[in-house]
Design a protein around this motif. Structure first.
Motif, PDB file in Angstrom:
ATOM      1  N   UNK F   1       0.836  -1.194   0.000  1.00  0.00           N
ATOM      2  CA  UNK F   1       0.000   0.000   0.000  1.00  0.00           C
ATOM      3  C   UNK F   1       0.874   1.248   0.000  1.00  0.00           C
ATOM      4  N   UNK F   2       0.386   2.293  -0.638  1.00  0.00           N
ATOM      5  CA  UNK F   2       1.166   3.522  -0.654  1.00  0.00           C
ATOM      6  C   UNK F   2       0.912   4.318   0.633  1.00  0.00           C
ATOM      7  N   UNK F   3       1.679   5.393   0.790  1.00  0.00           N
ATOM      8  CA  UNK F   3       1.628   6.220   2.003  1.00  0.00           C
ATOM      9  C   UNK F   3       0.227   6.706   2.317  1.00  0.00           C
ATOM     10  N   UNK F   4      -0.412   7.282   1.332  1.00  0.00           N
ATOM     11  CA  UNK F   4      -1.726   7.874   1.556  1.00  0.00           C
ATOM     12  C   UNK F   4      -2.708   6.853   2.096  1.00  0.00           C
ATOM     13  N   UNK F   5      -2.762   5.718   1.447  1.00  0.00           N
ATOM     14  CA  UNK F   5      -3.724   4.703   1.853  1.00  0.00           C
ATOM     15  C   UNK F   5      -3.462   4.203   3.260  1.00  0.00           C
ATOM     16  N   UNK F  85      -0.065  16.464   5.607  1.00  0.00           N
ATOM     17  CA  UNK F  85       1.307  16.461   5.101  1.00  0.00           C
ATOM     18  C   UNK F  85       1.433  15.595   3.847  1.00  0.00           C
ATOM     19  N   UNK F  86       0.873  14.352   3.879  1.00  0.00           N
ATOM     20  CA  UNK F  86       1.098  13.461   2.732  1.00  0.00           C
ATOM     21  C   UNK F  86       0.276  13.873   1.515  1.00  0.00           C
ATOM     22  N   UNK F  87      -0.936  14.436   1.722  1.00  0.00           N
ATOM     23  CA  UNK F  87      -1.677  14.822   0.515  1.00  0.00           C
ATOM     24  C   UNK F  87      -1.210  16.172  -0.016  1.00  0.00           C
ATOM     25  N   UNK F  88      -0.473  16.941   0.833  1.00  0.00           N
ATOM     26  CA  UNK F  88       0.124  18.179   0.342  1.00  0.00           C
ATOM     27  C   UNK F  88       1.324  17.875  -0.548  1.00  0.00           C
ATOM     28  N   UNK F  89       2.067  16.819  -0.198  1.00  0.00           N
ATOM     29  CA  UNK F  89       3.238  16.471  -1.039  1.00  0.00           C
ATOM     30  C   UNK F  89       2.789  15.805  -2.336  1.00  0.00           C
TER      31      UNK F  89
END
Lengths: 89, 89, 89, 89, 89, 89, 89, 89, 89, 89, 89, 89, 89, 89
Positions: F1-5, F85-89
């Motif tokens: 799974x990726x970071x966002x998920x 933070x992660x959805x901003x990147x």
């Protein structure tokens, strides 16, 4: 892990847990016995010698179960027959 | 992990858990004993010397089970026979 | 993970859990002792000095089991023999 | 995961759990002590000063076990010797 | 998972659990204290001012353990030293 | 799974469990407080105003621990700093 | 599993468990409160209006903790910010 | 792991756990018996001989269950038929 | 497993557990309330109408927490938004 | 692991756990029986013969459940039909 | 495992556990209610009609939570929407 | 592992656990029954014959549940239909 | 494992556990009801017919929850819709 | 493992656990019922016939839940429909 290491680890963990788990309930049992002894002395001061004598015999009996566990832990640490076998080979 | 590391980790975890688990029930047992001593003194102030004397013997007995655990933890940290064996080789 | 890291992690987790688990029951035991002391004082105000003196000795005894755990945690954090061994090599 | 990350994760989880678990029983113990204090005051209003004084000493004693846990959590978060070691290298 | 993600996940889970677990027992302790306060007031209405004053001091003391946990959770969410370290690099 | 998920999943599970676990004990504590209030009113109807006033202050205090948990859950769902933070990147 | 599926599964499981676990203790607390109300009415029928009024306020307070959990479950099922994010992308 | 090592490890762990778990409840049972004996002596000092005699028979009976466990642990450590089989081959 | 199957399985298991776990404590709470109602009627037959009326309001309140769980289970089985999403795609 | 070793390990672990778990509750049951016997003798010294006779029959009955477990453990260690089968082949 | 099988297995296990877990507490609650009804009838035979009528309403209410679970289990076995979906495709 | 070995292991473990778990509660139940019998005899010595007769019938009934477990364990060890099937093939 | 086998295994395990878990609490509930019936008859022999009649209705109600579980187990063993589906294909 | 073996293992483990778990609570329930019967006979010897008659009906009812479990275990061992299916193929 080789034989020596895995037996050492099993001995360390078992020795610790045996002492820890095995000392839990004797402490509760002794606490209960001491506590009843104190309230019995307060209720019937004349019977104090009989009560304390019976108490000490009982505490020794209860302590014996904790000592079984301590003995097994000491055997596992310092007189472990399986460890002696693997380091002898 | 090599031998040294895995024995070190097992010793660290076991030393901690042995102390933690082994100190739980003596604290309860002593709390019970102290608590009954206090209510017994309040109920029969004249018997206070006998009660406190019996209490201290009982507390020492209960504390002994916590000390077994502390001793095993100290042995595992500072006089661990398996650790000495692996770092000697 | 290499040796250093895994010993560090084991020490961190064990230090935390030892303090946390080891402080649970002394708090209960002390709560019980304090609580009985208060009701005993209410019941027999004249015996208050004896009761508080016995209470403080008892609390110190119970606190000692929490302190064993805190000491082990501090040793694991700041005077860990296994950590010193691996960072010395 | 590399060394830094895994030590950080272990510290975060341990700091949280130590505070959480270590604060459970002091809250119960203090609840018990406060509760008995209140019923003792209701039963013997004249002894209120002695009771509240003893209560506060007892609460401080019980709170100390929660503070041990909070201190360990703060050390793990802000003065962690293992973290300092790995980020120094 | 990379460093950033795994530290974020550990912080989220720990912050939640610390608050949840750490708020369980203070609620019980406060419930017990409030409940005894109410029955004490019913039993001795004249002592109501002393009882409520002692109750509020006690509730503050018990609430403090819940606040320790909430503080640790807030630190983990908004002032996490490990997170700051990894996003700074 | 990726970071966002994975951060999303951790937030969902933690938000739910924090609310669920954190609401268990306040409900018990409030049940206990309300229940004693009712029996106290039945026993001493004249003290009803004092009792209900103290009850509501106590309930607010106990409810506060449940609200800490609800607040943390809402932060995790709608103001999650790590997610931002992660959805901003 | 892809992102969408795993977030859906986490939401389903969390919504169910939050409702289930979060409804356990309010039911107990309300049962306790109702039960004391009934025995208080039987003991002091004249105070029935005061008792039922206090009971309903108390029940609403206790029910509120169950509603927090139900609200979080509904948010996770029908207004889930993370789900909206992943199906929007 | 080879046969010898895995049987050794299973024996070590089982011997420790058998002693530890098997000594828990006898200690509680003996604590209960001793405690009732003490309060019975305080209540009826004239029946002390009958009570202590019955107590010792009962303690021996309870201790026997702890001894079964200790015996099984000793058999596993020093007279283990499976170990003898594998080291004989 | 593909998306459809894994969401179906999660929904099935969660629906069942939510109903099962969520119905445990309301049953206990209602049992307690009914049981006190019966003993209150036996003790004060004249107050039976007030008692039964209060009982039914209370039972409805307690039952409501079980119904929350049943509703969530039904939503998961027959109006599951995530399932609708995946079978629509 | 080959057949022989895995059957040996299963037998060792099961023999130990059967004895340990199976001896827990008989010890509690016997402790309860002995304890009631003692308080009954103190309350009605004249019925001591009937009481002790009934006690010993009861203790034998309770001990029998511990003996079932000990017998199964001994069968597993020294007369294990599966072990005999595999070492015969 | 393919879709059909894994949904079938999840349905079987969930149906069983839902019934089993969901029937535990209603049985306890009903046992408590019946038991109080019996002692109330013994205490106040004249109120028997009111008591049994209230008892049966209460039992129906408690039984309803067990029936929710049975209904969910039956739905999962014989009217499972997810199963119908996969065997239709 | 081949068929024979894995069935043997499952039988060994199940036979042990069935006996151990199944003997726990009968021992408690018998301890409770014996203990009430003793206090009933002390309270009403004239009813001793009726009491002991009812006690023995009751003990036999309780013992029967332990015997069911022992029988199943013996079947698994010495008359296991699945083992007979695999060693016959 | 193929479909047939895994559904068979799930059915076997679930049928057993459903019966076992589902029969635990009805037995406790019935024990409680029978036990109160007996003490109520002893206290008020004249109400014996009413008590036994109410007892049997109550026992039937409690037994019904055990029967739900038994029915589900029987359905899983002998009328399992999923098993019929897979062996029909 | 092939089909036959894995179904055999599942049947063995389930048969054992069903009997063991299912016999726990009936033993407690019967112990409670017998114990109340004995104290009721001691309290009201004249009602002994009614009490023992009601006791035996109640014991049969409680025993029936243990028998359900025993029956399921026997079905799994000797009349297992899934086993018959796989060995017939």
């Amino acid at each position: 892990m080789d034989s020596t290491t895995s037996i050492a680890i099993a001995s360390i963990i078992t020795a610790g847990l045996t002492t820890a788990v095995g000392c839990m309930m004797p402490a509760i049992g002794e606490g209960k016995a001491v506590s009843t002894a104190l309230s019995s002395i307060a209720q019937q001061p004349d019977a104090a010698p009989t009560i304390t004598r019976t108490l000490f015999v009982g505490l020794a009996m209860i302590e014996s179960t904790a000592i079984y566990c301590f003995v097994v832990a000491m055997i596992l640490l310092f007189a472990n027959p399986f460890w002696n076998h693997v380091i002898a080979n």
